[in-house]
Scaffold this active site. Structure first.
Site, PDB file in Angstrom:
ATOM      1  N   ASP A  38     -18.471   3.850  28.167  1.00 40.61           N
ATOM      2  CA  ASP A  38     -18.810   5.095  28.415  1.00 40.61           C
ATOM      3  C   ASP A  38     -17.627   6.029  28.385  1.00 40.61           C
ATOM      4  O   ASP A  38     -16.373   5.556  28.693  1.00 40.61           O
ATOM      5  CB  ASP A  38     -19.449   5.256  29.814  1.00 40.61           C
ATOM      6  CG  ASP A  38     -20.542   6.475  29.793  1.00 40.61           C
ATOM      7  OD1 ASP A  38     -20.002   7.681  29.917  1.00 40.61           O
ATOM      8  OD2 ASP A  38     -21.755   6.200  29.630  1.00 40.61           O
ATOM      9  N   ASP A  66     -15.381   6.313  23.531  1.00 32.67           N
ATOM     10  CA  ASP A  66     -15.884   7.572  23.130  1.00 32.67           C
ATOM     11  C   ASP A  66     -16.499   7.176  21.801  1.00 32.67           C
ATOM     12  O   ASP A  66     -15.919   6.693  20.584  1.00 32.67           O
ATOM     13  CB  ASP A  66     -14.937   8.604  22.679  1.00 32.67           C
ATOM     14  CG  ASP A  66     -15.300   9.734  22.145  1.00 32.67           C
ATOM     15  OD1 ASP A  66     -16.480   9.727  21.811  1.00 32.67           O
ATOM     16  OD2 ASP A  66     -14.502  10.676  22.162  1.00 32.67           O
ATOM     17  N   VAL A  67     -17.858   7.106  21.597  1.00 26.43           N
ATOM     18  CA  VAL A  67     -18.587   6.583  20.566  1.00 26.43           C
ATOM     19  C   VAL A  67     -18.273   7.430  19.250  1.00 26.43           C
ATOM     20  O   VAL A  67     -18.362   6.963  17.996  1.00 26.43           O
ATOM     21  CB  VAL A  67     -19.859   6.715  20.758  1.00 26.43           C
ATOM     22  CG1 VAL A  67     -20.536   5.657  21.927  1.00 26.43           C
ATOM     23  CG2 VAL A  67     -20.725   7.913  20.941  1.00 26.43           C
ATOM     24  N   TYR A 158     -30.229  17.966  17.341  1.00 21.74           N
ATOM     25  CA  TYR A 158     -30.786  16.667  18.127  1.00 21.74           C
ATOM     26  C   TYR A 158     -31.715  15.966  17.204  1.00 21.74           C
ATOM     27  O   TYR A 158     -31.585  14.785  17.080  1.00 21.74           O
ATOM     28  CB  TYR A 158     -31.274  17.013  19.491  1.00 21.74           C
ATOM     29  CG  TYR A 158     -31.685  16.117  20.351  1.00 21.74           C
ATOM     30  CD1 TYR A 158     -30.641  15.250  20.953  1.00 21.74           C
ATOM     31  CD2 TYR A 158     -33.036  15.451  20.470  1.00 21.74           C
ATOM     32  CE1 TYR A 158     -30.846  14.335  21.785  1.00 21.74           C
ATOM     33  CE2 TYR A 158     -33.291  14.430  21.347  1.00 21.74           C
ATOM     34  CZ  TYR A 158     -32.239  13.682  21.780  1.00 21.74           C
ATOM     35  OH  TYR A 158     -32.607  12.672  22.848  1.00 21.74           O
ATOM     36  N   LYS A 162     -31.158  12.497  15.721  1.00 16.45           N
ATOM     37  CA  LYS A 162     -32.239  11.236  16.083  1.00 16.45           C
ATOM     38  C   LYS A 162     -33.064  10.676  15.013  1.00 16.45           C
ATOM     39  O   LYS A 162     -33.627   9.454  14.806  1.00 16.45           O
ATOM     40  CB  LYS A 162     -33.083  11.846  17.351  1.00 16.45           C
ATOM     41  CG  LYS A 162     -32.314  12.027  18.406  1.00 16.45           C
ATOM     42  CD  LYS A 162     -31.662  10.600  19.072  1.00 16.45           C
ATOM     43  CE  LYS A 162     -30.927  10.676  20.384  1.00 16.45           C
ATOM     44  NZ  LYS A 162     -30.256   9.371  20.693  1.00 16.45           N
ATOM     45  N   THR A 193     -33.767  11.114  33.753  1.00 16.39           N
ATOM     46  CA  THR A 193     -32.521  10.586  33.698  1.00 16.39           C
ATOM     47  C   THR A 193     -31.414  11.838  34.006  1.00 16.39           C
ATOM     48  O   THR A 193     -32.369  12.790  34.038  1.00 16.39           O
ATOM     49  CB  THR A 193     -31.948  10.040  32.517  1.00 16.39           C
ATOM     50  OG1 THR A 193     -31.961  10.925  31.415  1.00 16.39           O
ATOM     51  CG2 THR A 193     -32.931   8.886  31.962  1.00 16.39           C
TER      52      THR A 193
END
Ligand SMILES: NC(=O)c1ccc[n+]([C@@H]2O[C@H](COP(=O)([O-])OP(=O)(O)OC[C@H]3O[C@@H](n4cnc5c(N)ncnc54)[C@H](O)[C@@H]3O)[C@@H](O)[C@H]2O)c1
Length: 251
Positions: A38, A66-67, A158, A162, A193
């Site tokens: 993360d 860091d993806v 987004y 996705k 969350t």
């Protein structure tokens, strides 16, 4: 039942919070060795430390990841193998949600969303699969969303990211079907969350009103779906999409 992930080593991106944190706790409790990756180092370390304390035999560690940066993935994969000897399982979970419509989204918002949500998932698969092949096979769950299946106004990048995760999962599943690496996507509805809690209450209330079960989902609801997909119980499941949304998209 416990020990459903005995012998597995899992890297969980975005494991410091929310759905990723729930994966870390559930997977460790089922016998997996866990590496949380993360950008939030303090939170990630705290989750890893608390797993050692709360789950007898639970084993977890943290690495900065860091993806959106391929080199960072290479470092995380090396760390998993150095720590645990192999890597069998990936939860490609890190993600961000930016608001913006067709004419209102900024280039910066578009680029950021695509680089984290879409390119991050590609880099994860690209860097982890070679280690899975060395380990004799593996399982990947890519965290998409119901917004990877249906549209809504005002979250253009987004949805783009996705939706891409959904089809990247199927394409990769076909590429590796004969090599022992299974790849599936999971599609959460609205889940309680920190990401969801940052949204306006009226927006959340509207989403709950669209959810036949009539409540927000829990992060564990998603982790339990991934648990099945990553266990050997799902050895014939690849290229599938598991929707966990309280009935939202059944309507
Ligand atoms: N909460 C929901 O209702 C919901 C619904 C559908 C899908 N999702 C998806 O589930 C995933 C997890 O979301 P959440 O609700 O737990 O969010 P969250 O904000 O609680 O957790 C996301 C985690 O990802 C990390 N992260 C963000 N950018 C990163 C990066 N570049 N590299 C590494 N880590 C990074 C954050 O630090 C955080 O720990 C996301 O992919 C999200 O799109 C969430």
């Amino acid at each position: 039942m416990t020990g459903r992930l005995e012998g597995k080593v899992v890297l969980i991106s975005g494991g410091a919070s929310g759905i990723g944190e729930a994966h870390a706790r559930v997977f460790a409790a089922e016998g997996a060795k866990v590496l949380i990756g993360d950008i939030q180092e303090k939170m990630g370390k705290d989750v890893a430390d608390s797993i050692g304390i709360t789950n007898s035999g639970g084993q977890a560690a943290f690495t900065a990841l860091d993806v959106s940066n391929e080199a960072s993935w290479n470092d995380a994969v090396k760390k998993a193998v150095n720590l645990y000897g192999k890597l069998t399982t990936l939860i490609n979970n890190a993600g961000i949600g930016m608001a913006g419509g067709v004419t209102t989204e900024s280039q910066a918002s578009w680029d950021k969303t695509i680089s984290v949500n879409q390119m991050g998932v590609w880099y994860g698969m690209k860097t982890v699969i070679p280690e899975m092949l060395k380990a004799g096979g593996g399982a990947i769950v890519n965290v998409s969303s119901v917004y990877g299946i249906i549209g809504s106004p005002g979250m253009l990048s987004y949805h783009a990211s996705k939706g891409a995760v959904r089809l990247m999962s199927k394409a990769a599943a076909l590429e590796y079907a004969t090599q022992g690496v299974r790849i599936n996507s999971i599609h959460p509805g609205i889940i309680a969350t920190p990401l969801a809690k940052s949204m306006p209450q009226a927006f959340l209330d509207d989403l709950v009103s669209k959810t036949p079960i009539g409540r927000l989902g829990k992060p564990e609801d998603i982790a339990r779906g991934s648990l099945y997909l990553c266990s050997d119980e799902a050895s014939f499941v690849t290229g599938a999409e598991l929707v966990v949304d309280g009935g939202w998209t059944a309507q």
